[in-house]
Design an enzyme around this catalytic site. Structure first.
Site, PDB file in Angstrom:
ATOM      1  N   SER A  23       0.831  -1.211   0.000  1.00  0.00           N
ATOM      2  CA  SER A  23       0.000   0.000   0.000  1.00  0.00           C
ATOM      3  C   SER A  23       0.858   1.251   0.000  1.00  0.00           C
ATOM      4  O   SER A  23       1.956   1.271   0.540  1.00  0.00           O
ATOM      5  CB  SER A  23      -0.923   0.033   1.216  1.00  0.00           C
ATOM      6  OG  SER A  23      -1.657   1.255   1.196  1.00  0.00           O
ATOM      7  N   LYS A  49      -4.445  -6.761   3.145  1.00  0.00           N
ATOM      8  CA  LYS A  49      -4.350  -5.575   2.270  1.00  0.00           C
ATOM      9  C   LYS A  49      -5.744  -5.190   1.749  1.00  0.00           C
ATOM     10  O   LYS A  49      -6.084  -4.002   1.643  1.00  0.00           O
ATOM     11  CB  LYS A  49      -3.400  -5.855   1.101  1.00  0.00           C
ATOM     12  CG  LYS A  49      -3.446  -4.831  -0.050  1.00  0.00           C
ATOM     13  CD  LYS A  49      -3.021  -3.464   0.415  1.00  0.00           C
ATOM     14  CE  LYS A  49      -2.887  -2.374  -0.628  1.00  0.00           C
ATOM     15  NZ  LYS A  49      -3.551  -2.368  -1.865  1.00  0.00           N
ATOM     16  N   HIS A  88      -7.539  -3.454   4.470  1.00  0.00           N
ATOM     17  CA  HIS A  88      -6.950  -2.105   4.539  1.00  0.00           C
ATOM     18  C   HIS A  88      -7.654  -1.185   3.542  1.00  0.00           C
ATOM     19  O   HIS A  88      -8.061  -0.068   3.870  1.00  0.00           O
ATOM     20  CB  HIS A  88      -5.445  -2.164   4.244  1.00  0.00           C
ATOM     21  CG  HIS A  88      -4.845  -0.847   3.859  1.00  0.00           C
ATOM     22  ND1 HIS A  88      -5.030  -0.286   2.609  1.00  0.00           N
ATOM     23  CD2 HIS A  88      -4.101   0.042   4.547  1.00  0.00           C
ATOM     24  CE1 HIS A  88      -4.417   0.893   2.560  1.00  0.00           C
ATOM     25  NE2 HIS A  88      -3.842   1.109   3.721  1.00  0.00           N
ATOM     26  N   ASN A  89      -7.813  -1.652   2.326  1.00  0.00           N
ATOM     27  CA  ASN A  89      -8.468  -0.827   1.306  1.00  0.00           C
ATOM     28  C   ASN A  89      -9.928  -0.568   1.648  1.00  0.00           C
ATOM     29  O   ASN A  89     -10.445   0.520   1.407  1.00  0.00           O
ATOM     30  CB  ASN A  89      -8.355  -1.482  -0.068  1.00  0.00           C
ATOM     31  CG  ASN A  89      -6.972  -1.315  -0.670  1.00  0.00           C
ATOM     32  OD1 ASN A  89      -5.987  -1.238   0.057  1.00  0.00           O
ATOM     33  ND2 ASN A  89      -6.885  -1.256  -1.978  1.00  0.00           N
ATOM     34  N   GLU A  98      -9.998   2.041   4.082  1.00  0.00           N
ATOM     35  CA  GLU A  98      -9.688   3.288   3.367  1.00  0.00           C
ATOM     36  C   GLU A  98     -10.973   3.880   2.749  1.00  0.00           C
ATOM     37  O   GLU A  98     -11.215   5.083   2.826  1.00  0.00           O
ATOM     38  CB  GLU A  98      -8.652   2.953   2.292  1.00  0.00           C
ATOM     39  CG  GLU A  98      -8.282   4.046   1.328  1.00  0.00           C
ATOM     40  CD  GLU A  98      -7.335   3.499   0.238  1.00  0.00           C
ATOM     41  OE1 GLU A  98      -6.371   2.780   0.574  1.00  0.00           O
ATOM     42  OE2 GLU A  98      -7.584   3.777  -0.954  1.00  0.00           O
TER      43      GLU A  98
HETATM   44  P1  NDP Z   1      -0.055  -2.041 -14.661  1.00  0.00           P
HETATM   45  O1  NDP Z   1      -1.094  -2.678 -13.836  1.00  0.00           O
HETATM   46  O2  NDP Z   1      -0.444  -0.909 -15.529  1.00  0.00           O
HETATM   47  O3  NDP Z   1       0.654  -3.147 -15.550  1.00  0.00           O
HETATM   48  C1  NDP Z   1       1.683  -2.811 -16.466  1.00  0.00           C
HETATM   49  C2  NDP Z   1       2.834  -3.767 -16.351  1.00  0.00           C
HETATM   50  O4  NDP Z   1       2.377  -5.107 -16.530  1.00  0.00           O
HETATM   51  C3  NDP Z   1       3.888  -3.514 -17.404  1.00  0.00           C
HETATM   52  O5  NDP Z   1       5.142  -3.800 -16.853  1.00  0.00           O
HETATM   53  C4  NDP Z   1       3.491  -4.497 -18.483  1.00  0.00           C
HETATM   54  O6  NDP Z   1       4.527  -4.825 -19.360  1.00  0.00           O
HETATM   55  C5  NDP Z   1       3.110  -5.673 -17.635  1.00  0.00           C
HETATM   56  N1  NDP Z   1       2.280  -6.633 -18.330  1.00  0.00           N
HETATM   57  C6  NDP Z   1       0.995  -6.472 -18.730  1.00  0.00           C
HETATM   58  N2  NDP Z   1       0.546  -7.583 -19.318  1.00  0.00           N
HETATM   59  C7  NDP Z   1       1.558  -8.468 -19.300  1.00  0.00           C
HETATM   60  C8  NDP Z   1       1.720  -9.797 -19.762  1.00  0.00           C
HETATM   61  N3  NDP Z   1       0.711 -10.457 -20.329  1.00  0.00           N
HETATM   62  N4  NDP Z   1       2.911 -10.388 -19.571  1.00  0.00           N
HETATM   63  C9  NDP Z   1       3.914  -9.746 -18.974  1.00  0.00           C
HETATM   64  N5  NDP Z   1       3.843  -8.499 -18.527  1.00  0.00           N
HETATM   65  C10 NDP Z   1       2.673  -7.868 -18.683  1.00  0.00           C
HETATM   66  O7  NDP Z   1       1.174  -1.590 -13.723  1.00  0.00           O
HETATM   67  P2  NDP Z   1       1.200  -0.836 -12.337  1.00  0.00           P
HETATM   68  O8  NDP Z   1       2.618  -0.575 -12.052  1.00  0.00           O
HETATM   69  O9  NDP Z   1       0.232   0.286 -12.305  1.00  0.00           O
HETATM   70  O10 NDP Z   1       0.636  -1.926 -11.303  1.00  0.00           O
HETATM   71  C11 NDP Z   1       1.278  -3.174 -11.092  1.00  0.00           C
HETATM   72  C12 NDP Z   1       0.507  -3.958 -10.049  1.00  0.00           C
HETATM   73  O11 NDP Z   1       0.439  -3.214  -8.856  1.00  0.00           O
HETATM   74  C13 NDP Z   1      -0.937  -4.286 -10.420  1.00  0.00           C
HETATM   75  O12 NDP Z   1      -1.280  -5.531  -9.877  1.00  0.00           O
HETATM   76  C14 NDP Z   1      -1.751  -3.231  -9.727  1.00  0.00           C
HETATM   77  O13 NDP Z   1      -3.047  -3.660  -9.376  1.00  0.00           O
HETATM   78  C15 NDP Z   1      -0.921  -2.976  -8.501  1.00  0.00           C
HETATM   79  N6  NDP Z   1      -1.044  -1.592  -8.077  1.00  0.00           N
HETATM   80  C16 NDP Z   1      -0.962  -1.326  -6.798  1.00  0.00           C
HETATM   81  C17 NDP Z   1      -1.067  -0.050  -6.335  1.00  0.00           C
HETATM   82  C18 NDP Z   1      -0.923   0.176  -4.951  1.00  0.00           C
HETATM   83  O14 NDP Z   1      -1.143   1.280  -4.454  1.00  0.00           O
HETATM   84  N7  NDP Z   1      -0.550  -0.834  -4.218  1.00  0.00           N
HETATM   85  C19 NDP Z   1      -1.271   1.100  -7.190  1.00  0.00           C
HETATM   86  C20 NDP Z   1      -1.292   0.735  -8.526  1.00  0.00           C
HETATM   87  C21 NDP Z   1      -1.197  -0.566  -8.919  1.00  0.00           C
HETATM   88  P3  NDP Z   1       4.750  -3.979 -20.731  1.00  0.00           P
HETATM   89  O15 NDP Z   1       5.565  -2.796 -20.353  1.00  0.00           O
HETATM   90  O16 NDP Z   1       5.475  -4.908 -21.608  1.00  0.00           O
HETATM   91  O17 NDP Z   1       3.395  -3.614 -21.242  1.00  0.00           O
END
Ligand code: NDP
Length: 480
Positions: free
Chosen positions: A128, A182, A185-186, A189
């Site tokens: 988070s 987690k 937590h959300n 939130e």
């Molecule tokens: P995204 O959820 O936008 O995902 C993009 C990433 O995933 C890129 O690196 C992309 O690679 C890769 N990807 C997508 N599809 C595939 C695939 N089929 N095979 C391999 N790689 C793939 O990225 P975020 O950084 O926003 O979020 C990552 C994770 O963290 C998610 O699970 C999200 O839910 C979570 N999250 C958590 C937050 C928090 O506050 N804890 C906030 C935001 C997100 P490429 O560059 O090649 O497209």
């Protein structure tokens, strides 16, 4: 091989986490499906620490020291499943795969089982704090085996947020426990945010204050027991002036609250566990109503008669009413947290997770969105055992809620009378009153259930199970 940890997926979250790891002396293998993102990370931030960029997943795995530790931060759902499988194919027994994305805990339980069967460790880790948290120090909630925690502990402790010097990370419990906590937590939130929004609405519509004035109120509240990240950023949002129109920004933002699912999951899980989380539930439903555009437009068009939301508080009583709102917010917040912790307790029982609630409260003190001063009190309450059954039973919170009670009732009553919706204030108060009632009308419900479905009932004056023969003339009671 020389990298002690690796990150797969270098978008906003993964990129930040990789940099955070590098900032703290880790040698970090980095891999992304499209190599361009990896190159960009190295070009822009390569000098910040020791990175080992890999063009292929094979190279990535080969660059990790054993036991290999790979943190996946890719798109949730199917892409995460595929990445887990691809890594597991290349790794060896004893290696550790961490999913730090936002996974629904049943998926984590399923994945852990499948990976364990292959001799590897799988750790679902809640993270988070958003992108900024991932970079500067998130609150981290890992599940998985104790054995994997031995390897992960120093790495995670190095990058987690610190609250009063302590790292905001602890091993939550087996398999899906981390992602479950987690998720809750959300959910909390959501209720925190809704409570703040209700307070704002009461001051805006109810008392006629301007957003900047309300921002000042929240700033003052941030120096009380409400001291928290969300109260702090609320003051900033309310002080923000729109560059284009010169109006308060909050006045030009469309009033439809979005959501990505974790609040809904929290309520769905609570329903499955039969644990009332009314604060979180009402907060999720309030976002739902806000986004039902057609329904709302139609209702406004039909012009239902009723009060317009002005609370009719005399100028001289305004400050006192603002103080009542603060107390109502605090009391409702305590209820929402008590319910959230009850949900964790019930899930721990159901899934056989050994969760230390005091430790959970401690790691929420820093890095995460709900970070707040009063989590110190919550962790103390669990530490001493006073909150084992309900947070509300810990003397500190019992007294706090008793002290806030009169103000809380005044706010809910006035809001109802004059037409300001306060779903979380009101439902939290109802929960509190339900909880402290010696007898509930559930007795009548049991009578109804017995009438139409022969569902039977218990008697207050005798053991056993009873049924009334409702269809007969003399309606005699029999022992069922
Ligand atoms: P995204 O959820 O936008 O995902 C993009 C990433 O995933 C890129 O690196 C992309 O690679 C890769 N990807 C997508 N599809 C595939 C695939 N089929 N095979 C391999 N790689 C793939 O990225 P975020 O950084 O926003 O979020 C990552 C994770 O963290 C998610 O699970 C999200 O839910 C979570 N999250 C958590 C937050 C928090 O506050 N804890 C906030 C935001 C997100 P490429 O560059 O090649 O497209």
């Amino acid at each position: 091989a020389e990298a002690n940890v690796g990150v797969v997926g270098l978008a906003a979250m993964g990129g930040s986490l990789a940099r955070n790891l590098a900032h703290h002396g880790n040698t970090v293998a980095v891999y992304n499906r499209s190599y361009g993102r990896t190159e960009k990370l190295i070009a822009e931030h390569g000098s910040e620490g020791e990175f080992r960029p890999a063009e292929t997943l094979e190279e990535f795995v080969a660059s990790l020291t054993k036991p290999r530790t790979a943190i996946i931060m890719v798109k949730a759902g199917e892409p995460t499943d595929r990445m887990i499988d691809a890594l597991a194919d290349l790794m060896e027994p004893g290696d550790i795969i961490v999913d730090a994305g936002n996974a629904y805990f049943p998926d984590t339980i399923r994945r852990e089982k499948a990976i364990r069967a292959r001799g590897l460790h799988f750790v679902g880790c809640g993270v988070s704090g958003g992108e900024e948290g991932a970079l500067r120090g998130p609150s981290m909630m890992p599940g998985g085996t104790e054995e994997s925690w031995t390897t992960l502990k120093p790495i995670f402790e190095s990058i987690a947020a610190k609250a009063e010097g302590e790292p905001c990370v602890t091993h939550i419990g087996a398999d899906g426990a981390g992602h479950f906590v987690k998720m809750v937590h959300n959910g909390i939130e959501y209720s925190d945010m809704q409570l703040i929004a209700e307070s704002y609405d009461l001051m805006r519509r109810g008392l006629g204050l301007e957003p900047a004035e309300i921002g000042d109120v929240f700033e003052q509240w941030n120096a009380t027991e409400l001291d928290s990240y969300l109260i702090e950023i609320t003051a900033e949002v309310l002080h923000q002036v729109d560059k284009k129109t010169g109006k308060p920004l909050v006045d030009v933002i469309v009033d439809h609250a979005g959501m990505k699912g974790t609040g809904t999951w929290t309520v769905q899980s609570a329903l499955d566990l039969a644990v009332p989380v009314t604060g979180i539930g009402e907060a999720v439903f309030a976002r739902g109503l806000s986004s039902q555009t057609e329904l709302r437009d139609e209702a406004v068009k039909r012009g239902f008669a009723g009060p317009d939301g002005s609370l009719n508080v005399a100028e001289a009583d305004r400050q006192a009413f603002i103080d009542d709102i603060r107390q109502a917010l605090y009391a409702s917040k305590i209820v929402a947290y008590a319910q959230g912790f009850n949900e964790i307790t019930a899930a721990a029982k159901e899934h056989d997770w050994d969760i230390d609630l005091a430790a959970v409260a401690r790691i929420w003190r820093g890095g995460c969105i709900i970070r707040a001063k009063f989590l110190n009190r919550i962790s103390d309450a669990f530490e001493s055992g006073e909150a084992n059954v309900s947070l509300l039973f810990a003397p500190y919170f019992k007294e706090a809620i008793e002290n806030a009670q009169a103000a809380w009732r005044r706010v809910v009553a006035r809001a109802a009378e004059y037409g300001v919706p306060t779903p979380v204030f009101a439902s939290s108060l109802s929960y509190f009153d339900g909880l402290r009632s010696k007898r509930l009308p559930a007795a009548l419900i049991q009578g109804q259930r017995d009438f139409f479905g022969a569902h039977t009932y218990g008697r207050i004056d005798a053991p056993g199970v009873f049924h009334t023969l409702w269809a007969t003339e003399d309606r005699e009671e029999i022992e069922a």
